[in-house]
Design a protein around this motif. Structure first.
Motif, short mmCIF file in Angstrom:
data_model
loop_
_atom_site.label_atom_id
_atom_site.label_comp_id
_atom_site.label_asym_id
_atom_site.label_seq_id
_atom_site.Cartn_x
_atom_site.Cartn_y
_atom_site.Cartn_z
N MET A 1 0.93 -1.25 -0.08
CA MET A 1 -0.01 -0.03 -0.03
C MET A 1 0.93 1.37 0.08
O MET A 1 1.71 1.34 0.71
N LYS A 2 0.64 2.33 -0.80
CA LYS A 2 1.47 3.55 -0.96
C LYS A 2 1.10 4.34 0.30
O LYS A 2 0.08 4.44 0.80
N LYS A 3 2.09 4.83 0.67
CA LYS A 3 2.16 5.54 1.93
C LYS A 3 1.24 6.85 2.00
O LYS A 3 0.83 7.37 2.72
N TRP A 4 1.18 7.53 0.71
CA TRP A 4 0.11 8.78 0.61
C TRP A 4 -1.32 8.18 0.73
O TRP A 4 -2.02 9.36 0.89
N LEU A 5 -1.76 7.20 0.44
CA LEU A 5 -3.12 6.65 0.61
C LEU A 5 -3.37 6.62 2.13
O LEU A 5 -4.66 6.84 2.47
N ILE A 6 -2.45 6.60 3.01
CA ILE A 6 -2.88 6.38 4.33
C ILE A 6 -3.53 7.74 5.01
O ILE A 6 -4.55 7.81 5.46
N PRO A 7 -2.72 9.02 4.73
CA PRO A 7 -3.41 10.15 4.94
C PRO A 7 -4.60 10.51 4.40
O PRO A 7 -5.59 11.09 4.98
N VAL A 8 -4.72 10.19 3.12
CA VAL A 8 -5.77 10.37 2.36
C VAL A 8 -6.97 9.49 2.93
O VAL A 8 -8.13 10.06 3.29
N ALA A 9 -6.97 8.25 3.49
CA ALA A 9 -7.90 7.36 3.93
C ALA A 9 -8.23 8.01 5.20
O ALA A 9 -9.22 8.02 5.89
N ILE A 10 -7.33 8.50 6.00
CA ILE A 10 -7.76 8.98 7.39
C ILE A 10 -8.28 10.23 7.32
O ILE A 10 -9.54 10.54 8.03
N ILE A 11 -8.05 11.18 6.31
CA ILE A 11 -8.83 12.31 6.12
C ILE A 11 -10.36 12.11 5.70
O ILE A 11 -11.15 12.51 6.04
N ALA A 12 -10.35 10.97 4.88
CA ALA A 12 -11.81 10.65 4.42
C ALA A 12 -12.68 10.12 5.47
O ALA A 12 -13.76 10.48 5.54
N VAL A 13 -11.90 9.29 6.31
CA VAL A 13 -12.75 8.68 7.40
C VAL A 13 -13.32 10.02 8.32
O VAL A 13 -14.40 9.82 8.78
N ILE A 14 -12.28 10.73 8.57
CA ILE A 14 -12.66 11.91 9.47
C ILE A 14 -14.00 12.61 8.88
O ILE A 14 -14.52 13.28 9.51
N ALA A 15 -13.43 12.92 7.56
CA ALA A 15 -14.74 13.67 6.95
C ALA A 15 -16.16 12.83 6.90
O ALA A 15 -16.89 13.94 7.07
N ILE A 16 -15.99 11.72 6.79
CA ILE A 16 -17.23 10.99 6.84
C ILE A 16 -18.00 11.11 8.20
O ILE A 16 -18.99 11.22 8.56
N ALA A 17 -17.00 10.92 9.22
CA ALA A 17 -17.50 10.80 10.39
C ALA A 17 -18.28 12.28 10.77
O ALA A 17 -19.03 12.41 11.51
N ILE A 18 -17.37 13.52 10.38
CA ILE A 18 -17.78 14.65 10.59
C ILE A 18 -19.18 14.90 10.04
O ILE A 18 -20.23 15.43 10.53
#
Length: 199
Positions: free
Chosen positions: A1-18
């Protein structure tokens, strides 16, 4: 898994939660506010029923007694003021409730004076129409009290929902304001002074 995908996934999860939190807050607040609006409608309906009955009561009294015009005029004028005072159920403020309560209190006071004065007229007291109207008014006063209590009960969960943190942050963004509770008139805790001295 590419490292740049981890922050994008975290941001996406936070955005969905908000987003989910905001949607949940908004939908709950809308449902609770609609409940308060419905409860206020029942309060107004009960007051309207009383106003309608008062018209019939006045006609019955006018037709059955050589009645004191001043007392009758007071009831008619108080009824007009009470029906002219309205409240926007979407934005119930303490000031609006105070004005509404004051107008309705004036009507209650005038109506009480009318019913006390009627005691002077034995023929009217025996009139079946009058007795039925008086009974209907007593029942209506009870309905008004129940409707006001239910209105206050409906406001509590709404106000609690929008005032608790972190919901209070979203309440300002979405334009949800605290609603005012229905309160008794000043001096309502004192028993009314009824004078049956007809000298």
């Amino acid at each position: 898994m590419k490292k740049w995908l981890i922050p994008v996934a975290i941001i996406a999860v936070i955005a969905i939660a908000i987003y989910s939190w905001a949607v949940g807050f908004n939908n709950t607040a809308v449902k609770l506010k609609e409940t308060t609006t419905e409860a206020w409608g029942k309060v107004e309906s009960s007051y309207q029923r009383r106003n309608d009955l008062i018209g019939n009561l006045v006609k019955t009294v006018q037709g059955a007694a050589d009645f004191e015009r001043g007392t009758l005029t007071d009831v008619i004028e108080a009824r007009a003021k009470a029906t002219a005072t309205t409240i926007d159920p979407a934005n119930i403020t303490p000031e609006q409730l105070q004005a509404f309560n004051q107008a309705q209190g004036g009507l209650s006071s005038a109506l009480s004076r009318l019913l006390v004065t009627v005691e002077r007229y034995p023929d009217l007291k025996a009139n079946q129409n009058f007795l039925e109207l008086q009974s209907q008014l007593e029942g209506t006063e009870n309905r008004i009290n129940v409707a006001r209590d239910r209105f206050n009960e409906a406001i509590r969960p709404y106000n609690t929902h929008i005032k608790t943190f972190p919901n209070s942050v979203l309440a300002g963004w979405f334009g949800f304001d605290e609603l005012a509770y229905f309160k008794a008139e000043a001096g309502a805790e004192k028993a009314p002074d009824v004078d049956f001295n007809f000298d």
